[in-house]
Design a protein around this motif. Structure first.
Motif, mmCIF file in Angstrom:
data_model
loop_
_atom_site.group_PDB
_atom_site.id
_atom_site.type_symbol
_atom_site.label_atom_id
_atom_site.label_comp_id
_atom_site.label_asym_id
_atom_site.label_seq_id
_atom_site.Cartn_x
_atom_site.Cartn_y
_atom_site.Cartn_z
ATOM 1 N N ASP A 180 0.853 -1.185 0.000
ATOM 2 C CA ASP A 180 0.000 0.000 0.000
ATOM 3 C C ASP A 180 0.887 1.232 0.000
ATOM 4 O O ASP A 180 1.762 1.373 0.862
ATOM 5 N N VAL A 181 0.665 2.121 -0.948
ATOM 6 C CA VAL A 181 1.509 3.302 -1.091
ATOM 7 C C VAL A 181 0.627 4.545 -1.073
ATOM 8 O O VAL A 181 -0.332 4.651 -1.851
ATOM 9 N N GLN A 182 0.949 5.474 -0.185
ATOM 10 C CA GLN A 182 0.207 6.728 -0.132
ATOM 11 C C GLN A 182 0.648 7.653 -1.259
ATOM 12 O O GLN A 182 1.808 7.635 -1.694
ATOM 13 N N GLY A 183 -0.300 8.460 -1.733
ATOM 14 C CA GLY A 183 -0.014 9.362 -2.839
ATOM 15 C C GLY A 183 1.180 10.264 -2.591
ATOM 16 O O GLY A 183 1.958 10.553 -3.510
ATOM 17 N N LYS A 184 1.372 10.700 -1.344
ATOM 18 C CA LYS A 184 2.473 11.623 -1.031
ATOM 19 C C LYS A 184 3.838 10.963 -1.196
ATOM 20 O O LYS A 184 4.853 11.656 -1.305
ATOM 21 N N ASP A 185 3.867 9.626 -1.226
ATOM 22 C CA ASP A 185 5.136 8.904 -1.356
ATOM 23 C C ASP A 185 5.463 8.522 -2.798
ATOM 24 O O ASP A 185 6.489 7.890 -3.058
ATOM 25 N N ILE A 186 4.597 8.901 -3.741
ATOM 26 C CA ILE A 186 4.857 8.623 -5.154
ATOM 27 C C ILE A 186 5.609 9.805 -5.755
ATOM 28 O O ILE A 186 5.109 10.935 -5.743
ATOM 29 N N PRO A 187 6.833 9.592 -6.239
ATOM 30 C CA PRO A 187 7.614 10.716 -6.773
ATOM 31 C C PRO A 187 6.984 11.319 -8.018
ATOM 32 O O PRO A 187 6.379 10.611 -8.827
ATOM 33 N N GLU A 188 7.121 12.620 -8.138
ATOM 34 C CA GLU A 188 6.581 13.351 -9.281
ATOM 35 C C GLU A 188 7.695 14.203 -9.876
ATOM 36 O O GLU A 188 8.408 14.890 -9.149
ATOM 37 N N VAL A 189 7.843 14.121 -11.192
ATOM 38 C CA VAL A 189 8.871 14.924 -11.860
ATOM 39 C C VAL A 189 8.197 15.861 -12.859
ATOM 40 O O VAL A 189 7.240 15.486 -13.528
ATOM 41 N N ILE A 190 8.698 17.091 -12.917
ATOM 42 C CA ILE A 190 8.131 18.109 -13.808
ATOM 43 C C ILE A 190 9.227 18.604 -14.743
ATOM 44 O O ILE A 190 10.277 19.069 -14.293
ATOM 45 N N ASP A 191 8.984 18.482 -16.042
ATOM 46 C CA ASP A 191 9.952 18.925 -17.042
ATOM 47 C C ASP A 191 9.790 20.422 -17.307
ATOM 48 O O ASP A 191 8.810 21.041 -16.900
ATOM 49 N N ASP A 192 10.768 20.986 -18.025
ATOM 50 C CA ASP A 192 10.753 22.424 -18.292
ATOM 51 C C ASP A 192 9.522 22.867 -19.071
ATOM 52 O O ASP A 192 9.082 24.011 -18.945
ATOM 53 N N ASP A 193 8.966 21.978 -19.903
ATOM 54 C CA ASP A 193 7.813 22.352 -20.727
ATOM 55 C C ASP A 193 6.483 22.150 -19.997
ATOM 56 O O ASP A 193 5.410 22.305 -20.578
ATOM 57 N N GLY A 194 6.553 21.787 -18.717
ATOM 58 C CA GLY A 194 5.348 21.609 -17.920
ATOM 59 C C GLY A 194 4.833 20.189 -17.854
ATOM 60 O O GLY A 194 3.874 19.900 -17.136
ATOM 61 N N THR A 195 5.468 19.270 -18.588
ATOM 62 C CA THR A 195 5.072 17.862 -18.528
ATOM 63 C C THR A 195 5.329 17.318 -17.122
ATOM 64 O O THR A 195 6.413 17.503 -16.567
ATOM 65 N N THR A 196 4.313 16.661 -16.562
ATOM 66 C CA THR A 196 4.406 16.114 -15.209
ATOM 67 C C THR A 196 4.209 14.599 -15.257
ATOM 68 O O THR A 196 3.291 14.116 -15.916
ATOM 69 N N VAL A 197 5.086 13.879 -14.564
ATOM 70 C CA VAL A 197 5.003 12.417 -14.537
ATOM 71 C C VAL A 197 5.061 11.928 -13.098
ATOM 72 O O VAL A 197 6.009 12.231 -12.365
ATOM 73 N N ARG A 198 4.021 11.165 -12.690
ATOM 74 C CA ARG A 198 4.054 10.463 -11.406
ATOM 75 C C ARG A 198 4.616 9.068 -11.669
ATOM 76 O O ARG A 198 4.087 8.318 -12.495
#
Length: 303
Positions: free
Chosen positions: A137-155
């Motif tokens: 079980d993984v809480q949302g706050k523990d899922i890494p999120e990366v944001i690229d310079d063009d605004g693309t966001t990946v969880r």
């Protein structure tokens, strides 16, 4: 680098599961080799509690892993091992059924009555089908999120991507499970291991996925005059995009941007004997599982 061709684009199909939960199925109960190691993908999204509140009462699983990702609302769960808990918005549960488990999943809407989540089934290789069940079980706050310079966001839910590693590990298919958001009009290329099967599932906005035989430039054009986007072959809400072999995909977001799941995994390449929630390698193993369900020996003692 080689662009993965788009083998197929298809809409998820309305269906009903559990005690009467209305959902949309992108794939499942058809050709299990099509997206091996993945067997089934459901999008359960509703704004009316009567369409989901009956939930998924007690049912068995053996030989697979289930991956539940909640976007809004909550899911209460409990099982035959004595585990219980609640998944909230942004949370993920990865359940390895292994030798067998009985569990129930009961969705509840948010304050507006909305419920939205996904469930993916991953197959287990024969050597791991009878392993001890386990949960992550993984809480949302523990899922890494990366944001690229063009605004693309990946969880990054599972696997490694852009220098981040998802919190779920030890999964048989060694998958990559990404939740991708791309701003309006942005074109983006994502690398995927050549030896993995891969698919995208669009659930918000629109995008064009480039085909190896058709460069992205002809999929989406920008008019000089009103700076309007002419959209051709765009994949929108509840669309599955299945890719062929290659080591990257290119996606062009539509005029309102796009959000999709990008999922890949190493194929198992084993025979599949499948009935309902139980997936084994042979008909004899399948019959044994249902025999054990009937005589009360389905759940194995912990070692």
């Amino acid at each position: 680098m080689s662009l993965r061709p788009t083998l197929e684009t298809r809409k998820a199909v309305p269906t009903m599961e559990g005690a009467g939960v209305k959902l949309h199925r992108a794939f499942g109960f058809q050709d299990p080799s099509e997206l091996d190691p993945f067997l089934l993908f459901d999008d359960f999204r509703n704004e009316h509690p009567q369409d989901y509140q009956a939930g998924f009462p007690w049912h068995p699983h053996r030989g697979i892993e289930t991956i539940t990702y909640v976007l809004s609302g909550t899911v209460d769960h409990s099982d035959s091992l004595g585990n219980s808990g609640q998944l909230g918005a942004g949370d993920v549960q990865w359940m390895t059924a292994g030798s067998g488990i009985l569990h129930q999943e009961m969705p509840k809407g948010n304050t507006s009555g909305q419920m939205h989540g996904f469930q993916l089934w991953g197959n287990l290789p024969s050597a791991q089908k009878m392993t001890a069940p386990r949960y992550q079980d993984v809480q949302g706050k523990d899922i890494p999120e990366v944001i690229d310079d063009d605004g693309t966001t990946v969880r990054v839910i599972v696997g490694k991507f852009w220098g981040k590693t998802g919190p779920v590990d030890g999964i048989a298919a060694d998958p990559q499970y990404l939740d991708v958001s791309i701003p309006a009009g942005v074109k983006k290329t994502f690398k995927i291991d050549t030896y993995r099967r891969a698919f995208a599932y669009v659930f918000d906005g629109q995008a064009a996925f480039a085909d190896a035989s058709q460069p992205t430039g002809v999929l989406l054009e920008k008019e000089v005059a009103g700076q309007e986007l002419n959209i051709r072959d765009m994949s929108g809400n509840r669309t599955l995009v299945r890719f062929g072999t290659g080591d990257e995909i290119t996606v062009q977001a539509g005029p309102e941007g796009v959000r999709f799941l990008l999922i890949s995994g190493a194929p198992i390449n084993e025979p599949v004997a499948w009935h309902g929630p139980i997936v084994m390698n042979t008909r004899a193993e399948l019959e044994q599982a249902f025999r054990e369900l009937r005589n009360g020996t389905f759940i194995k003692p912990a070692h």
